[in-house]
Design a protein around this motif. Structure first.
Motif, PDB file in Angstrom:
ATOM      1  N   THR A 103      45.296  17.827  -1.167  1.00  0.00           N
ATOM      2  CA  THR A 103      45.821  16.747  -0.326  1.00  0.00           C
ATOM      3  C   THR A 103      45.250  15.391  -0.728  1.00  0.00           C
ATOM      4  N   THR A 104      46.088  14.386  -0.599  1.00  0.00           N
ATOM      5  CA  THR A 104      45.636  13.007  -0.820  1.00  0.00           C
ATOM      6  C   THR A 104      45.682  12.204   0.482  1.00  0.00           C
ATOM      7  N   THR A 105      46.070  12.875   1.572  1.00  0.00           N
ATOM      8  CA  THR A 105      46.243  12.162   2.851  1.00  0.00           C
ATOM      9  C   THR A 105      45.331  12.671   3.958  1.00  0.00           C
ATOM     10  N   ILE A 106      45.145  13.983   4.064  1.00  0.00           N
ATOM     11  CA  ILE A 106      44.288  14.532   5.122  1.00  0.00           C
ATOM     12  C   ILE A 106      42.829  14.255   4.779  1.00  0.00           C
ATOM     13  N   PRO A 107      42.048  13.729   5.715  1.00  0.00           N
ATOM     14  CA  PRO A 107      40.620  13.486   5.446  1.00  0.00           C
ATOM     15  C   PRO A 107      39.893  14.781   5.089  1.00  0.00           C
ATOM     16  N   VAL A 108      39.036  14.689   4.078  1.00  0.00           N
ATOM     17  CA  VAL A 108      38.242  15.828   3.615  1.00  0.00           C
ATOM     18  C   VAL A 108      36.763  15.451   3.665  1.00  0.00           C
ATOM     19  N   VAL A 109      35.957  16.327   4.256  1.00  0.00           N
ATOM     20  CA  VAL A 109      34.503  16.148   4.281  1.00  0.00           C
ATOM     21  C   VAL A 109      33.887  17.255   3.429  1.00  0.00           C
ATOM     22  N   ASP A 123      35.008   7.450  -5.899  1.00  0.00           N
ATOM     23  CA  ASP A 123      34.746   6.402  -6.889  1.00  0.00           C
ATOM     24  C   ASP A 123      33.344   5.827  -6.738  1.00  0.00           C
ATOM     25  N   SER A 124      32.833   5.868  -5.509  1.00  0.00           N
ATOM     26  CA  SER A 124      31.548   5.253  -5.214  1.00  0.00           C
ATOM     27  C   SER A 124      30.930   5.949  -4.007  1.00  0.00           C
ATOM     28  N   LEU A 125      29.610   6.076  -4.008  1.00  0.00           N
ATOM     29  CA  LEU A 125      28.938   6.688  -2.861  1.00  0.00           C
ATOM     30  C   LEU A 125      29.025   5.783  -1.634  1.00  0.00           C
ATOM     31  N   SER A 126      28.889   4.490  -1.840  1.00  0.00           N
ATOM     32  CA  SER A 126      28.884   3.562  -0.705  1.00  0.00           C
ATOM     33  C   SER A 126      30.288   3.230  -0.221  1.00  0.00           C
ATOM     34  N   ARG A 127      31.279   3.314  -1.124  1.00  0.00           N
ATOM     35  CA  ARG A 127      32.672   3.014  -0.765  1.00  0.00           C
ATOM     36  C   ARG A 127      33.574   4.119  -1.311  1.00  0.00           C
ATOM     37  N   PRO A 128      33.696   5.230  -0.585  1.00  0.00           N
ATOM     38  CA  PRO A 128      34.494   6.354  -1.100  1.00  0.00           C
ATOM     39  C   PRO A 128      35.948   5.991  -1.406  1.00  0.00           C
ATOM     40  N   SER A 129      36.540   5.114  -0.625  1.00  0.00           N
ATOM     41  CA  SER A 129      37.877   4.518  -0.828  1.00  0.00           C
ATOM     42  C   SER A 129      39.066   5.469  -0.624  1.00  0.00           C
ATOM     43  N   GLY A 130      38.969   6.726  -0.991  1.00  0.00           N
ATOM     44  CA  GLY A 130      40.102   7.632  -0.840  1.00  0.00           C
ATOM     45  C   GLY A 130      40.064   8.403   0.467  1.00  0.00           C
ATOM     46  N   ASN A 131      40.536   9.652   0.435  1.00  0.00           N
ATOM     47  CA  ASN A 131      40.553  10.475   1.645  1.00  0.00           C
ATOM     48  C   ASN A 131      39.375  11.444   1.708  1.00  0.00           C
ATOM     49  N   ARG A 266      24.524  20.021   8.744  1.00  0.00           N
ATOM     50  CA  ARG A 266      24.567  19.301  10.017  1.00  0.00           C
ATOM     51  C   ARG A 266      25.246  17.945   9.838  1.00  0.00           C
ATOM     52  N   HIS A 267      24.908  17.242   8.767  1.00  0.00           N
ATOM     53  CA  HIS A 267      25.544  15.955   8.492  1.00  0.00           C
ATOM     54  C   HIS A 267      27.049  16.114   8.259  1.00  0.00           C
ATOM     55  N   THR A 268      27.434  17.242   7.661  1.00  0.00           N
ATOM     56  CA  THR A 268      28.862  17.508   7.462  1.00  0.00           C
ATOM     57  C   THR A 268      29.577  17.604   8.801  1.00  0.00           C
ATOM     58  N   GLY A 269      28.952  18.288   9.766  1.00  0.00           N
ATOM     59  CA  GLY A 269      29.527  18.381  11.104  1.00  0.00           C
ATOM     60  C   GLY A 269      29.625  17.026  11.785  1.00  0.00           C
ATOM     61  N   ILE A 270      28.605  16.194  11.599  1.00  0.00           N
ATOM     62  CA  ILE A 270      28.616  14.851  12.191  1.00  0.00           C
ATOM     63  C   ILE A 270      29.776  14.031  11.622  1.00  0.00           C
ATOM     64  N   TYR A 271      29.953  14.084  10.308  1.00  0.00           N
ATOM     65  CA  TYR A 271      31.036  13.315   9.684  1.00  0.00           C
ATOM     66  C   TYR A 271      32.408  13.822  10.131  1.00  0.00           C
ATOM     67  N   ALA A 272      32.558  15.143  10.238  1.00  0.00           N
ATOM     68  CA  ALA A 272      33.836  15.695  10.704  1.00  0.00           C
ATOM     69  C   ALA A 272      34.135  15.197  12.113  1.00  0.00           C
ATOM     70  N   GLY A 273      33.119  15.169  12.971  1.00  0.00           N
ATOM     71  CA  GLY A 273      33.301  14.678  14.334  1.00  0.00           C
ATOM     72  C   GLY A 273      33.661  13.210  14.379  1.00  0.00           C
ATOM     73  N   ARG A 274      33.039  12.415  13.543  1.00  0.00           N
ATOM     74  CA  ARG A 274      33.352  10.978  13.527  1.00  0.00           C
ATOM     75  C   ARG A 274      34.791  10.721  13.084  1.00  0.00           C
ATOM     76  N   MET A 279      37.523   7.549  12.862  1.00  0.00           N
ATOM     77  CA  MET A 279      37.035   6.850  11.680  1.00  0.00           C
ATOM     78  C   MET A 279      37.728   7.375  10.426  1.00  0.00           C
ATOM     79  N   LYS A 280      37.803   6.546   9.399  1.00  0.00           N
ATOM     80  CA  LYS A 280      38.406   6.926   8.131  1.00  0.00           C
ATOM     81  C   LYS A 280      37.305   7.318   7.143  1.00  0.00           C
ATOM     82  N   PRO A 281      37.623   8.218   6.209  1.00  0.00           N
ATOM     83  CA  PRO A 281      36.616   8.581   5.198  1.00  0.00           C
ATOM     84  C   PRO A 281      36.069   7.367   4.456  1.00  0.00           C
ATOM     85  N   SER A 282      36.924   6.384   4.199  1.00  0.00           N
ATOM     86  CA  SER A 282      36.491   5.192   3.470  1.00  0.00           C
ATOM     87  C   SER A 282      35.470   4.375   4.249  1.00  0.00           C
TER      88      SER A 282
END
Length: 321
Positions: A103-109, A123-131, A266-274, A279-282
């Motif tokens: 997928t290029t549209t559904i957010p992936v953690v 593309d970047s750790l600080s600015r992922p930019s994609g999904n 645990r951080h993966t769960g936090i990001y999925a919740g956010r 929030m957007k992956p970017s």
């Protein structure tokens, strides 16, 4: 009377406010729920920190590859077909790459031990930019430290066997890292490969045949999730070995050195919740879990006739007596 009762029930049902559908979280796993058990607990703890609990306000649809990593792309596409709000892809580069291809549209953690930029996930750790965004630990980067620790434990050994999973996307970079470390230490390496459980015995037999002082495992989820089998083989062959996962010394193996998987999941769960909250992956920089932990099993060392130097013991986060 029956008709009236039925009509009243239908009216009451229509008048009752409909509950909004829970968001669907897709979870892509490379192994089985049993092998992921401790990691799942950490993931659910992270979700809870953002206010989500499975069955209460979020539904989780699991897909398990059961150790057959070639199934991951199809399982990821299945979650896309289910229209998951977020897809979580923890447990290594293979899982993350399968989710990215689906997928290029559904957010992936994602959650892995390698460099997500080098793997082409972001593309970047600080600015992922994609999904995609997620969590990266230091498990892959510290492969060379495992060799250094084994050389410290076995100062008279000049040759070490290296266990490599050739199916791993990070195997070549890890070997290059280990060769660099070996050169600086004046050591020789003997690479051995295994990508199936049936080949594990050959790793230990090959190390013995080569006259290696010990066996150093590269970072790979397939090895990590099979720590009890590897610990049993190490004991049976009388081979000093070190892996990335604490599960190895806990199961009776000698040593481990790698990232703290409880923190990363645990951080993966936090990001999925956010992301579920909007929030957007970017907007979420890739998290770097920098905590690295070392376990030493003294009982295993004694069985191998090894005396662990005080310098190694002082470096250990946990010593199993």
């Amino acid at each position: 009377m029956l008709v009236l009762a039925g009509g009243a029930a239908a009216w009451a049902s229509a008048a009752r406010p409909q509950q909004p559908a829970m968001p669907l979280l897709g979870y892509l796993g490379s192994e089985t729920p049993e092998r992921y058990a401790s990691r799942l607990a950490a993931f659910r703890a992270g979700l809870a920190e953002t206010g989500f609990a499975e069955g209460h306000n979020v539904a989780i649809d699991f897909r398990w590859a059961e150790g057959q990593y070639q199934r991951l792309p199809a399982l990821a596409k299945d979650l896309v077909g289910r229209r998951a709000s977020v897809i979580v892809a923890p447990g290594g580069a293979e899982v993350a790459l399968a989710a990215k291809s689906a997928t290029t549209t559904i957010p992936v953690v994602f959650e892995l031990g390698g460099d997500p930029v080098a793997l082409g996930l972001v593309d970047s750790l600080s600015r992922p930019s994609g999904n995609l965004t997620g969590v990266s630990s230091l498990s892959v980067e510290v492969s060379r430290k495992r060799l250094e620790f084994m050389a410290e434990l076995l100062p008279n050994a000049r040759l070490f066997a290296i266990a490599v999973n050739p199916a791993s996307p990070t195997s070549n970079s890890q070997l290059a890292n280990l060769n660099s470390a070996a050169s600086s230490l004046g050591l020789a390496l003997h690479p051995l490969t295994a990508s199936m459980e049936q080949e594990f015995g050959g790793l230990f037999a090959g190390a013995a045949q080569a006259g290696a002082g010990g066996l150093v495992f590269t970072s790979d989820p397939y090895f990590a999730y099979r720590s009890p089998q590897l610990a049993a083989l190490a004991a049976a062959h009388g081979t000093p070995a070190i892996t990335q996962s604490r599960d190895f010394p806990v199961a009776g193996g000698l040593m481990s050195y790698g990232g703290d998987f409880e923190q990363s999941h645990r951080h993966t769960g936090i990001y999925a919740g956010r992301i579920l909250k909007g929030m957007k992956p970017s907007e979420l920089p890739v998290q770097r879990v920098t905590k690295v932990e070392m376990f030493i099993n003294l009982k295993a060392a004694n069985a191998l006739g090894l005396s662990v130097p005080p310098s190694l013991l002082s470096s250990a986060d946990f010593v199993i007596e």
